[in-house]
Every structure is written in structure tokens, then in C-alpha cells.
Design a protein around this motif. Structure first.
Motif, PDB file in Angstrom:
ATOM      1  N   ALA A   1      22.505 -49.688  54.081  1.00 39.53           N
ATOM      2  CA  ALA A   1      22.870 -49.209  52.580  1.00 39.53           C
ATOM      3  C   ALA A   1      22.715 -50.310  51.600  1.00 39.53           C
ATOM      4  CB  ALA A   1      24.298 -48.689  52.805  1.00 39.53           C
ATOM      5  N   ASP A   2      23.238 -51.562  52.110  1.00 51.46           N
ATOM      6  CA  ASP A   2      23.031 -52.616  51.008  1.00 51.46           C
ATOM      7  C   ASP A   2      21.605 -52.878  50.791  1.00 51.46           C
ATOM      8  OD1 ASP A   2      25.836 -53.083  50.773  1.00 51.46           O
ATOM      9  OD2 ASP A   2      25.615 -54.539  52.704  1.00 51.46           O
TER      10      ASP A   2
ATOM     11  N   SER B   1      20.119 -50.201  48.412  1.00 51.42           N
ATOM     12  CA  SER B   1      20.893 -50.135  46.984  1.00 51.42           C
ATOM     13  C   SER B   1      20.088 -51.000  46.144  1.00 51.42           C
ATOM     14  CB  SER B   1      22.158 -50.497  47.228  1.00 51.42           C
ATOM     15  OG  SER B   1      22.592 -51.819  47.680  1.00 51.42           O
ATOM     16  N   GLU B   2      19.550 -52.001  46.610  1.00 47.75           N
ATOM     17  CA  GLU B   2      18.646 -52.940  45.967  1.00 47.75           C
ATOM     18  C   GLU B   2      17.359 -52.342  45.367  1.00 47.75           C
ATOM     19  OE1 GLU B   2      19.775 -55.958  44.957  1.00 47.75           O
ATOM     20  OE2 GLU B   2      21.772 -55.789  45.768  1.00 47.75           O
TER      21      GLU B   2
ATOM     22  N   GLU C   1      15.389 -46.274  43.182  1.00 46.54           N
ATOM     23  CA  GLU C   1      15.839 -44.847  43.557  1.00 46.54           C
ATOM     24  C   GLU C   1      14.546 -44.199  44.100  1.00 46.54           C
ATOM     25  OE1 GLU C   1      17.953 -40.842  42.053  1.00 46.54           O
ATOM     26  OE2 GLU C   1      17.787 -42.307  40.474  1.00 46.54           O
TER      27      GLU C   1
ATOM     28  N   SER D   1      13.909 -46.036  47.627  1.00 44.48           N
ATOM     29  CA  SER D   1      14.994 -45.688  48.675  1.00 44.48           C
ATOM     30  C   SER D   1      14.798 -44.073  49.014  1.00 44.48           C
ATOM     31  CB  SER D   1      16.265 -45.947  47.860  1.00 44.48           C
ATOM     32  OG  SER D   1      17.471 -45.584  48.630  1.00 44.48           O
TER      33      SER D   1
ATOM     34  N   GLU E   1      23.407 -42.609  53.618  1.00 47.43           N
ATOM     35  CA  GLU E   1      23.487 -41.880  52.420  1.00 47.43           C
ATOM     36  C   GLU E   1      25.000 -41.931  51.806  1.00 47.43           C
ATOM     37  OE1 GLU E   1      19.666 -38.794  51.973  1.00 47.43           O
ATOM     38  OE2 GLU E   1      21.537 -38.288  53.124  1.00 47.43           O
TER      39      GLU E   1
ATOM     40  N   LEU F   1      25.801 -45.341  50.666  1.00 50.79           N
ATOM     41  CA  LEU F   1      25.289 -45.471  49.401  1.00 50.79           C
ATOM     42  C   LEU F   1      26.046 -45.086  48.254  1.00 50.79           C
ATOM     43  CD1 LEU F   1      21.447 -44.850  50.339  1.00 50.79           C
ATOM     44  CD2 LEU F   1      22.595 -46.954  49.321  1.00 50.79           C
ATOM     45  N   GLU F   2      27.046 -44.031  48.465  1.00 50.07           N
ATOM     46  CA  GLU F   2      28.030 -43.626  47.499  1.00 50.07           C
ATOM     47  C   GLU F   2      28.848 -44.596  47.166  1.00 50.07           C
ATOM     48  OE1 GLU F   2      29.534 -40.028  48.806  1.00 50.07           O
ATOM     49  OE2 GLU F   2      27.656 -39.210  49.137  1.00 50.07           O
TER      50      GLU F   2
ATOM     51  N   SER G   1      30.624 -48.572  46.046  1.00 50.54           N
ATOM     52  CA  SER G   1      30.353 -49.622  45.544  1.00 50.54           C
ATOM     53  C   SER G   1      30.235 -50.774  46.248  1.00 50.54           C
ATOM     54  CB  SER G   1      31.451 -50.143  44.293  1.00 50.54           C
ATOM     55  OG  SER G   1      31.249 -51.440  43.890  1.00 50.54           O
ATOM     56  N   ALA G   2      29.141 -51.688  46.020  1.00 53.06           N
ATOM     57  CA  ALA G   2      29.079 -52.692  47.167  1.00 53.06           C
ATOM     58  C   ALA G   2      30.187 -53.794  47.088  1.00 53.06           C
ATOM     59  CB  ALA G   2      27.671 -53.503  46.630  1.00 53.06           C
TER      60      ALA G   2
ATOM     61  N   GLY H   1      32.039 -50.534  50.881  1.00 56.08           N
ATOM     62  CA  GLY H   1      30.552 -50.980  50.661  1.00 56.08           C
ATOM     63  C   GLY H   1      30.378 -52.142  51.264  1.00 56.08           C
TER      64      GLY H   1
END
Length: 424
Positions: free
Chosen positions: A266-267, A270-271, A274, A277, A293, A296-297, A299-300, A305
Motif C-alpha cells: 500500500a505504501d 500510494s507513491e 492514481e 496504481s 485497497e 490505501l484508504e 494516511s501513511a 498506515g
């Protein structure tokens, strides 16, 4: 001369050396060393010699080592007729100066990237006792001694060797050398052995990737199988992660991402943009895609996260035998497991059992009797700074993450916290 002993030399020493005929007349000079990896990667198949009187545009001829003998003075002497020599085809052989000297290689023994300055060779007699000789590749020089030999190339060999031997050697045995192949079309180059790489710690592979130039780095990463690539990718910085997968198609990246820890996957995603990904997620298996998924919702910088959804959970009435069976069926990275979590029917946490207690207990003992005294959890929205404080305060190895209904949704491992602290 009949060779009875092993005589050491090197590529730098022999480069430009004369090849003479039976009368001692110079036929030409050595310009390369040819190896046939498919036949024998440990010995020189032949030397390339530019014949006397040939123009600079004329390709050198290949003189097999089997057609060479050493004179009493150590010169290379051709046994047969010069007319029998052949001109090799392009890329028919691995050529040591062209393909190895000054190249970055992976020292799979020392787990690092080094640059080759010279290659040590050994003249040795054939085992059949017929008087023939072979030229074995002993090791590669990656230190100052090899650089001195090449810098002083052309001077008397005895003088160069006398100076070089004063310098401490830094060598890698030939069996521990892997040449990084930047051009897949050149089949003659030595390939990186997957078995050796797979035995390396992912952090060592990641460090090697970071040290390599872009072309070699990509060649190495592309050669890794999905599982090893996934482990290495988890260890490198986000910027390098993006660079390594930039030229791979979505299907290839999806295969690697599926092997990663869901949180790390996911990390990574997220980089990315969209569009990129989504394309990768579309190629993933439904179950793995759903896990990623969901992560991914978050926050890192939140607990969610940082967490992974790969953990082992059982009911409060489970026994040690049940736990061992669950561990045997676990498909995640077993090395990251530190605890087993006891959840009720509503997925609420009732206890934590350290794995070490399983080793010391009989199979019919209930896990509930082995739980730790205090339950420490964190909420999905907790900030990363607070999570780090909890690990420090309670000396945790793992930290369960719960949602607003107190249901366990993941676990944060100590290594995740350490990694985030290092990034800061």
C-alpha cells in the motif's frame, strides 16, 4: 617447456604479450581473453591475437589455449600453423577486458558492489599428463594491486609484479563473482545466480541496488524472481522503489506487489499516480487487491498506515496444537511473526500469546493460559509519533490496531516503526 607447477599471472600482465612461433618469431600480440561460459566458465578458452602486419581494422584471431605452450622464458608459443587460426564471431565469447575490467560486479560473498581492476589467472598443466596446459581464472582483483598492474602495463612484468606484490591484495574468488548483464541480448555474459541472491538478506540486496548505476541496478532487479524482488523492494527508499518498477508493465509489478507485505504494498502504490496504481491493482488477485485497497484508504502517518494485515489470529479456546497448525498454513513472512492473537467471534482482541511460549508448552494446552498480562492496542487513526511512544514505553515487539468498534484490523511490527523513524 613442460609445465609442472602452477604459474600465476593476470589479464593486465598478459595483455599485449607476444605470441611466437616455433622459431621464436613474433606472430602477434594478445588483445583479449575469451571465455565460453556455456562450456567452461572457469578457464580461458583462447586468447585473441592481432597478427603482425594486419591492419588495425582487421579482427584479431582466436588462438585456443590448447594450441599454446610456454617457452623456457615464459613466452607463449604457438604449437601449430598460423593458417589454422580462426576469427571469432561478435559476442561468441565472454571477453574479459571488454566485459569485465572496469565493470561493476556483485560480490555475492561479501554482499557488496565492487569494480574490477584486474583478473588473476593461473597457468596449470592438463590433468591427463600429456604436456598440455590450461589457463584458469582464479579471482578478480578489486583493490589497488590490480589498478597498479594496469597503470604500469607495458613496463617489464617482473618490475610491475615486484611493485604490485608490495600492496595488499583485495580479491574475490571467481566462483563468487556475478557479472551484471546490462544487455539481455548478449547471452555470453555471466548471469547472476538466483540461488546465491536468494540466500542474501533482503537488506543486503537493497544496499547493492542502491550502490549500482541505473543500468546495472535495473538489470539486477529485473533478474530477481517475484518473491526476492518483493523483499528487496520493501527495503529500499520510495524514490528508488518507483524507479525500479517504472519500466515494468502492470502485470509484472502486480506479481511483485502480491508477494509484498500488504502494508508495504500500500505504501508503494500510494507513491504512484492514481492511473498507475489502479492499473497495477487491476492485475492483482482479488483477495490481495482488497487487502491493499483497504490500507490505501488510511494516511501513511497513521497507525493504520503503518500496519500489516498479515498476522495469525485464533479463537480464545484454541490450543497450542491449533496454533502450530495455523503457523504451518500461514502464507505470509513467518520471520516477522512474534505473537498470536486471540479474537472472539466479533473479532475483538482477548489476548496475545508470544510465539516463544509455544515452544515451551504441550500441544493440548489452551492458548488463553499463555497470554501476556497486559493488552496494549492503538486506534487506526492514532498518529505515528504516538505509536512510536507506545513501542518505547512498553518495549513492544508488535502492536495490535483496532477500529472504532474495538475490532482488530491489523498489527504494527517494530520493524515498521524503526523504518519510519529512519526515514525522518
Amino acid at each position: 617447456m613442460t609445465l609442472n607447477a602452477h604459474i600465476r599471472t593476470s589479464v593486465a600482465t598478459l595483455m599485449g604479450a607476444a605470441l611466437v612461433d616455433a622459431r621464436g618469431t613474433t606472430l602477434g600480440h594478445v588483445s583479449e581473453f575469451a571465455v565460453s561460459p556455456m562450456e567452461d566458465s572457469g578457464h580461458i578458452r583462447g586468447v585473441l591475437v592481432r597478427l603482425q602486419g594486419s591492419g588495425r581494422k582487421t579482427k584479431p584471431s582466436l588462438v585456443p589455449i590448447s594450441e599454446i605452450q610456454l617457452t623456457e622464458t615464459g613466452e607463449m608459443q604457438l604449437k601449430g600453423d598460423v593458417t589454422s587460426l580462426l576469427v571469432p564471431q561478435d559476442d561468441e565469447f565472454l571477453l574479459l577486458e571488454r566485459d569485465l575490467l572496469d565493470q561493476q560486479i556483485i560480490d555475492v560473498h561479501g554482499h557488496k558492489v565492487v569494480r574490477v581492476n584486474d583478473v588473476d589467472l593461473v597457468w596449470e598443466p592438463e590433468k591427463d599428463g600429456a604436456g598440455g596446459i590450461k589457463l584458469r581464472i582464479a579471482e578478480v582483483e578489486v583493490g589497488v594491486r590490480g589498478a597498479i598492474r594496469r597503470l604500469l602495463k607495458g613496463l617489464p612484468a617482473s618490475a610491475v609484479d615486484g611493485l604490485a606484490t608490495r600492496v595488499k591484495s583485495s580479491v574475490i574468488p571467481w566462483e563468487f563473482v556475478d557479472l551484471i548483464d546490462r544487455d539481455p541480448g548478449r547471452r555470453v555474459k555471466l548471469k547472476i545466480e538466483q540461488e546465491r541472491l536468494s540466500r542474501m538478506h533482503p537488506a543486503d540486496i537493497a544496499e547493492i541496488l542502491e550502490e549500482l548505476a541505473p543500468a546495472e541496478r535495473q538489470a539486477l532487479f529485473n533478474s530477481l524472481d517475484e518473491e526476492v524482488a518483493a523483499e528487496a523492494l520493501e527495503e529500499v527508499e520510495p524514490k528508488l522503489q518507483k524507479a525500479l518498477i517504472a519500466d515494468l508493465d502492470s502485470e509484472s509489478v502486480a506479481g511483485i506487489v502480491e508477494e509484498m507485505d500488504p502494508g508495504a504494498a500500500a505504501d508503494l502504490l500510494s507513491e504512484l499516480t492514481e492511473e498507475r496504481s489502479d492499473a497495477i491493482l487491476e492485475e492483482m488477485d482479488p483477495e490481495e487487491r482488497q487487502e491493499v485497497e483497504e490500507l490505501l484508504e488510511f494516511s501513511a502517518d497513521s497507525a493504520a498506515g503503518q500496519m500489516t494485515t498479515d498476522y495469525v489470529a485464533l479463537g480464545p479456546g484454541a490450543t497450542v496444537a491449533n496454533a502450530i497448525a495455523a503457523l504451518q498454513e500461514y502464507e505470509g513472512d513467518v520471520e516477522t511473526l512474534t505473537d498470536i492473537y486471540l479474537l472472539d467471534a466479533d473479532e475483538r482482541l482477548h489476548g496475545i500469546v508470544p510465539l516463544v511460549k509455544l515452544v515451551l508448552t504441550g500441544g493440548d494446552v489452551e492458548l488463553a493460559a499463555l497470554t501476556t498480562g497486559h493488552l496494549v492496542t492503538t486506534h487506526v487513526d492514532e498518529r505515528a509519533k504516538k505509536v512510536a511512544e507506545l513501542f518505547d514505553k512498553y518495549n513492544l515487539r508488535s502492536l495490535p490496531v483496532v477500529d472504532k468498534d474495538k475490532k482488530m484490523v491489523g498489527v504494527i511490527l517494530a520493524e515498521h516503526v524503526i523504518a519510519q523513524l529512519r526515514e525522518r
